[in-house]
Design an enzyme around this catalytic site. Structure first.
Site, short mmCIF file in Angstrom:
data_model
loop_
_atom_site.label_atom_id
_atom_site.label_comp_id
_atom_site.label_asym_id
_atom_site.label_seq_id
_atom_site.Cartn_x
_atom_site.Cartn_y
_atom_site.Cartn_z
N ASP A 183 -13.54 -7.87 0.75
CA ASP A 183 -12.08 -7.83 0.86
C ASP A 183 -11.55 -9.22 1.17
O ASP A 183 -11.94 -9.84 2.17
CB ASP A 183 -11.70 -6.86 2.00
CG ASP A 183 -10.22 -6.52 2.01
OD1 ASP A 183 -9.40 -7.46 2.00
OD2 ASP A 183 -9.89 -5.33 2.05
N HIS A 233 -9.90 -5.69 -1.99
CA HIS A 233 -8.72 -5.01 -1.43
C HIS A 233 -7.91 -4.26 -2.48
O HIS A 233 -6.87 -3.69 -2.17
CB HIS A 233 -7.83 -6.08 -0.77
CG HIS A 233 -6.88 -5.56 0.27
ND1 HIS A 233 -7.28 -5.18 1.53
CD2 HIS A 233 -5.53 -5.37 0.24
CE1 HIS A 233 -6.24 -4.79 2.24
NE2 HIS A 233 -5.16 -4.88 1.48
N SER A 267 -4.21 -0.41 3.42
CA SER A 267 -3.75 -1.68 3.97
C SER A 267 -2.65 -1.46 5.01
O SER A 267 -2.88 -0.82 6.03
CB SER A 267 -3.33 -2.61 2.84
OG SER A 267 -3.16 -3.93 3.29
#
Length: 266
Positions: A213, A245, A143
């Site tokens: 996600d 995610h 991320s």
């Protein structure tokens, strides 16, 4: 450097250490996994928003794969912390959200120098304290940490042999996970955007992102894939069906990323 803890792990040692950082002007904590049969190679893992050094260390499942490959793992913190360090009420600004850049603006400039920390300050401590080879480094992240891994690899050619990322923020100058933060820290989001920096990429890249996600629209995966293709750079952008995610996603593909880096760290 101070030892906080050391635990036996897959035959090696998972340690947690702290040191005084010249880059941030604070004490910083990091995790380091040293395999039993270490080859000297190092993989840096940069974590995402709200994380500390501990999240990936305990959830990513990388140590088993790293032990097999003989690759040491370093898990830095995501920002400076402590009394006198500025913060923000939003989870994606301030402490826990350093975005791996050197801040030049406002109250952030004094302590939020995470690019210098990751590329100079922490490596100096690590290579002085552990028997590791600074010519055999690779970098990965998740991320915000994926953003960090990609951009640091592009901005520091010759330092890393390979780069990978799990669900990276890879077009932050076009995302709410990037425009507010990088503007506040540096005044220039475009200078820290992997999609826009793609011409500087000189090493193989691998990214994985889940098709489910929940933050997909903030990541810029399509823009990055297009830029990679247009620039004819060596790389693989994969979409993994049904994954989100979370660290369940990261742990699922950790072995593949470790194998990718181990090949280039030989």
């Amino acid at each position: 450097m101070k030892t906080i803890s050391e635990n036996r792990c897959f035959g090696g040692i998972q340690g947690v250490y702290s040191h005084a950082s010249d880059a941030t002007g604070t004490d910083m904590t990091f995790g380091l996994f040293m395999p039993e049969y270490a080859t000297g190679a190092v993989l840096w893992y940069l974590s995402g928003l709200t994380c500390t050094h501990e999240n990936a260390m305990t959830k990513a499942g990388l140590q088993g794969w790293a032990a097999e490959a003989g690759v040491a793992l370093v898990f830095p913190d995501t920002s400076p912390r402590g009394e006198g360090v500025p913060d923000d009420e939003s989870y994606d600004m301030g402490q826990g959200a350093g975005f791996y850049v050197d801040a030049t603006e406002g109250p952030w400039a004094e302590h939020f120098r995470m690019e210098r920390y990751i590329t100079a300050d922490l490596p100096e401590t690590v290579f002085a304290s552990f028997d590791l080879d600074d010519t055999r480094q690779a970098i990965t992240g998740h991320s915000m940490g994926g953003h960090g891994a990609l951009t640091l690899a592009m901005k520091h050619p010759g330092r890393y042999r390979s780069v990978s990322a799990f669900s990276p923020i890879c077009n932050p100058s076009a995302s709410e996970w990037g425009i507010p933060q990088l503007t506040a820290y540096t005044g220039d989001p475009a200078a820290h955007d992997a999609t826009l920096l793609i011409d500087a990429l000189e090493i193989p890249v691998l990214t994985d992102t889940g098709t489910s996600d929940q933050f997909y629209d903030k990541l810029g995966t399509a823009a990055f894939a297009g830029a990679l293709a247009d620039a004819r750079k060596e790389g693989t952008v994969r979409l993994q069906k049904g994954y989100d995610h979370s660290y369940f996603f990261v742990a699922t593909f950790a072995g593949a990323h470790m194998a990718f880096h181990a090949e280039h760290l030989e």
